[in-house]
Enzyme design. Structure first.
Site, mmCIF file in Angstrom:
data_model
loop_
_atom_site.group_PDB
_atom_site.id
_atom_site.type_symbol
_atom_site.label_atom_id
_atom_site.label_comp_id
_atom_site.label_asym_id
_atom_site.label_seq_id
_atom_site.Cartn_x
_atom_site.Cartn_y
_atom_site.Cartn_z
ATOM 1 N N TYR A 162 0.850 -1.186 0.000
ATOM 2 C CA TYR A 162 0.000 0.000 0.000
ATOM 3 C C TYR A 162 0.886 1.236 0.000
ATOM 4 O O TYR A 162 1.806 1.344 0.817
ATOM 5 C CB TYR A 162 -0.901 0.018 1.242
ATOM 6 C CG TYR A 162 -1.820 1.211 1.312
ATOM 7 C CD1 TYR A 162 -2.832 1.384 0.379
ATOM 8 C CD2 TYR A 162 -1.676 2.171 2.315
ATOM 9 C CE1 TYR A 162 -3.680 2.494 0.429
ATOM 10 C CE2 TYR A 162 -2.522 3.275 2.373
ATOM 11 C CZ TYR A 162 -3.524 3.429 1.432
ATOM 12 O OH TYR A 162 -4.364 4.521 1.489
ATOM 13 N N ASP A 272 9.276 4.055 -0.028
ATOM 14 C CA ASP A 272 8.122 4.594 0.695
ATOM 15 C C ASP A 272 8.387 4.373 2.179
ATOM 16 O O ASP A 272 8.188 3.294 2.707
ATOM 17 C CB ASP A 272 6.846 3.875 0.235
ATOM 18 C CG ASP A 272 5.618 4.336 1.014
ATOM 19 O OD1 ASP A 272 5.791 5.045 2.022
ATOM 20 O OD2 ASP A 272 4.501 3.969 0.618
ATOM 21 N N LYS A 300 3.423 10.424 8.436
ATOM 22 C CA LYS A 300 3.105 9.840 9.754
ATOM 23 C C LYS A 300 4.016 10.379 10.867
ATOM 24 O O LYS A 300 3.933 11.544 11.211
ATOM 25 C CB LYS A 300 3.144 8.312 9.673
ATOM 26 C CG LYS A 300 2.068 7.764 8.698
ATOM 27 C CD LYS A 300 1.826 6.299 8.909
ATOM 28 C CE LYS A 300 0.968 5.688 7.837
ATOM 29 N NZ LYS A 300 -0.442 5.577 8.141
HETATM 30 C C1 LIG Z 1 3.471 2.646 3.400
HETATM 31 C C2 LIG Z 1 2.422 3.694 3.266
HETATM 32 N N1 LIG Z 1 2.508 4.592 2.277
HETATM 33 C C3 LIG Z 1 1.590 5.560 2.116
HETATM 34 C C4 LIG Z 1 0.521 5.655 2.977
HETATM 35 C C5 LIG Z 1 -0.487 6.738 2.794
HETATM 36 O O1 LIG Z 1 -0.367 7.672 3.808
HETATM 37 P P1 LIG Z 1 -1.601 8.632 4.168
HETATM 38 O O2 LIG Z 1 -2.626 7.780 4.832
HETATM 39 O O3 LIG Z 1 -0.988 9.663 5.063
HETATM 40 O O4 LIG Z 1 -2.089 9.207 2.888
HETATM 41 C C6 LIG Z 1 0.391 4.747 4.022
HETATM 42 C C7 LIG Z 1 -0.740 4.836 4.957
HETATM 43 O O5 LIG Z 1 -0.988 3.992 5.786
HETATM 44 C C8 LIG Z 1 1.366 3.734 4.176
HETATM 45 O O6 LIG Z 1 1.276 2.834 5.141
#
Ligand SMILES: Cc1ncc(COP(=O)(O)O)c(C=O)c1O
Length: 460
Positions: A162, A272, A300
């Site tokens: 994700y 990421d 985060k």
């Molecule tokens: C690995 C990863 N990338 C991107 C995101 C997306 O972040 P956001 O919820 O702040 O848009 C998340 C969200 O859980 C994530 O776990």
């Protein structure tokens, strides 16, 4: 332990504990019934939904959260990995109070925003950074800049991963097992190729061919994808340690092999680090696993609870934001978020803080491992600083297909059991615990005790 017996015991425990949980959360139920009228599903993100309703929280202080029924919990949910600073940390509260007097919003860059940019570059070894407001925007912009810099359209992502909810990456995110039977081997398609499956309705068909899906921990699959799409791949994007199917750590040499493959093909390696960046080490996964990507996305924990995201890395790639790659946003790096993020990164999440988080994480993982061994359960723990999890599979996972073989039913018995004993968890076995700097050894022991009793009950 016999698997049929384990499944039956899990169902019994889930049933009893859920009944108790429902009785203790009548105010959450009432709020859900009100919320669902104005908010689809009664929540503001699909990940916050619950069955038959979610717990609604009202207060957070230190390592504790309290729900609208007045039930207090030790918080291991951690706002999906945001709250490594804990709740109402004095340094964060002070930064918020000061920002209230100084500036909340200008849509003009402020000194704190510049300082936060410097702090991120120093910590994550990046030359340049730009701010956004979420992890989704961070990966979206990193991909755009990689496409701009390479003049190519296609990206490679890992099956099961994700990266937020923008169109390019909403493919093959935890696809159902029956969907995966579509793995094909026809015509020119190489053996064992992985299909690209949309994860959401509303994703344009035109994008399907631009996102190539490969298994995590398989550098050969990435090299093959480069060969099959010669001169077309802009970027490989991955979580250097997968964190949406429990936790899957990279095999030795895997991340470096991906970097080499990208460099051989003129593509951009994007980490990421939205989840792992502020949690598993001071310098995130790049530091912990010793491989520096060309670009990375963060969000985060780096915001200390504020709404912020960032992406950055090599200056030669980042400069494309000034050479035609759209990168903008009214709230990007606003003074409030910047002040909170700066306090979090420079005053709270120091190198010493990661020592504390690491000790507590190991204590927790070891305690859970002892309970698992004593009860003879098919499970193991993963321990990575502020992040860790119990995976209900005897051996560690190497990729998403392994996750399909975990004993999900045990997780769903453990969830209401732990919540009923004052341990607040993320609802779903794809998540993991988050420990904050305000957690204590007593908090950890409370988790271990509740989990130990659960394992005993399961095996009785
Ligand atoms: C690995 C990863 N990338 C991107 C995101 C997306 O972040 P956001 O919820 O702040 O848009 C998340 C969200 O859980 C994530 O776990």
């Amino acid at each position: 332990m016999d698997l049929d017996r384990l499944t039956a015991r899990s169902a019994e425990i889930a049933d009893t504990e859920t009944t108790q949980w429902l009785a203790r959360t009548t105010a959450s139920k009432a709020l859900y019934e009100r919320a669902v009228k104005s908010l689809p599903g009664g929540v503001v993100s699909n990940f916050q939904a619950g069955d038959p309703y979610p717990v609604y929280l009202e207060h957070g202080k230190g390592s504790t959260v309290t729900d609208v029924d007045g039930n207090a919990y030790v918080d291991f949910h951690g706002g999906f990995g945001v709250n490594v600073v804990g709740h109402a940390h004095p340094k964060i509260a002070e930064a918020i109070r000061k920002a209230a007097d100084d500036a909340i919003h200008f849509a003009v860059t402020s000194p704190n925003t510049v300082a936060l940019g410097e702090a991120i570059c120093e910590r994550f070894n990046a030359e340049q950074v730009r701010f956004v407001n979420s992890g989704t925007e961070a990966t979206m912009d990193a991909i755009r800049v990689a496409r701009a810099a390479t003049g190519r359209d296609k990206i490679i992502k890992m099956e099961g991963s994700y990266h937020g909810h923008h169109d390019s990456v909403l493919f093959s995110v935890v696809p159902e097992a029956d969907v995966l039977d579509l793995r094909h081997n026809v015509g020119d398609t190489p053996t064992g190729w992985y299909t690209t499956q949309p994860t959401s309705k509303g994703i344009p068909k035109a994008l399907w061919d631009t996102t190539i899906v490969v298994p995590f921990n398989d550098a050969e699959a990435v090299r093959q994808a480069f060969d099959d799409n010669a001169g077309e791949i802009a970027a490989v994007i991955l979580e250097p340690v997968m964190m949406n199917i429990g936790i899957v750590v990279p095999a030795d040499g895997y991340l470096q092999a991906l970097k080499d493959a990208c460099e051989a093909s003129g593509a951009v390696l994007i980490f990421d680090e939205v989840k792992c960046g502020g949690t598993i080490a001071y310098g995130g996964a790049a530091e912990r696993f010793g491989v520096q990507p060309h670009l990375a996305a963060w969000a985060k924990a780096i915001g200390g609870g504020s709404t912020i995201g960032a992406f950055g890395g090599d200056g030669a790639i980042m400069e494309y934001v000034t050479k035609g790659a759209a990168q903008q946003g009214t709230f990007n790096g606003n003074p409030l978020s910047s002040a909170i993020g700066l306090a979090a990164l420079t005053q709270v999440l120091t190198r010493d803080a990661y020592d504390h988080l690491g000790k507590l994480g190991t204590l927790l993982a070891e305690g859970c491992n002892r309970a698992i061994a004593e009860a003879g359960l098919p499970a193991h723990t993963v321990d990575l600083g502020a992040k860790g999890c119990v995976s209900y599979r005897a051996t560690p996972l190497t990729n998403y297909r392994d996750f399909l073989e975990t004993h999900t039913e045990i997780y769903w018995a453990s969830y209401p059991w732990m919540v009923n004993r004052g341990i607040f968890m993320t609802p779903g076995d794809e998540e993991q615990w988050t420990i904050s700097v305000q957690h204590t050894e007593d908090d950890i022991q409370r988790y271990i005790d509740a989990f130990g009793e659960f394992c005993q009950e399961l095996s009785s």
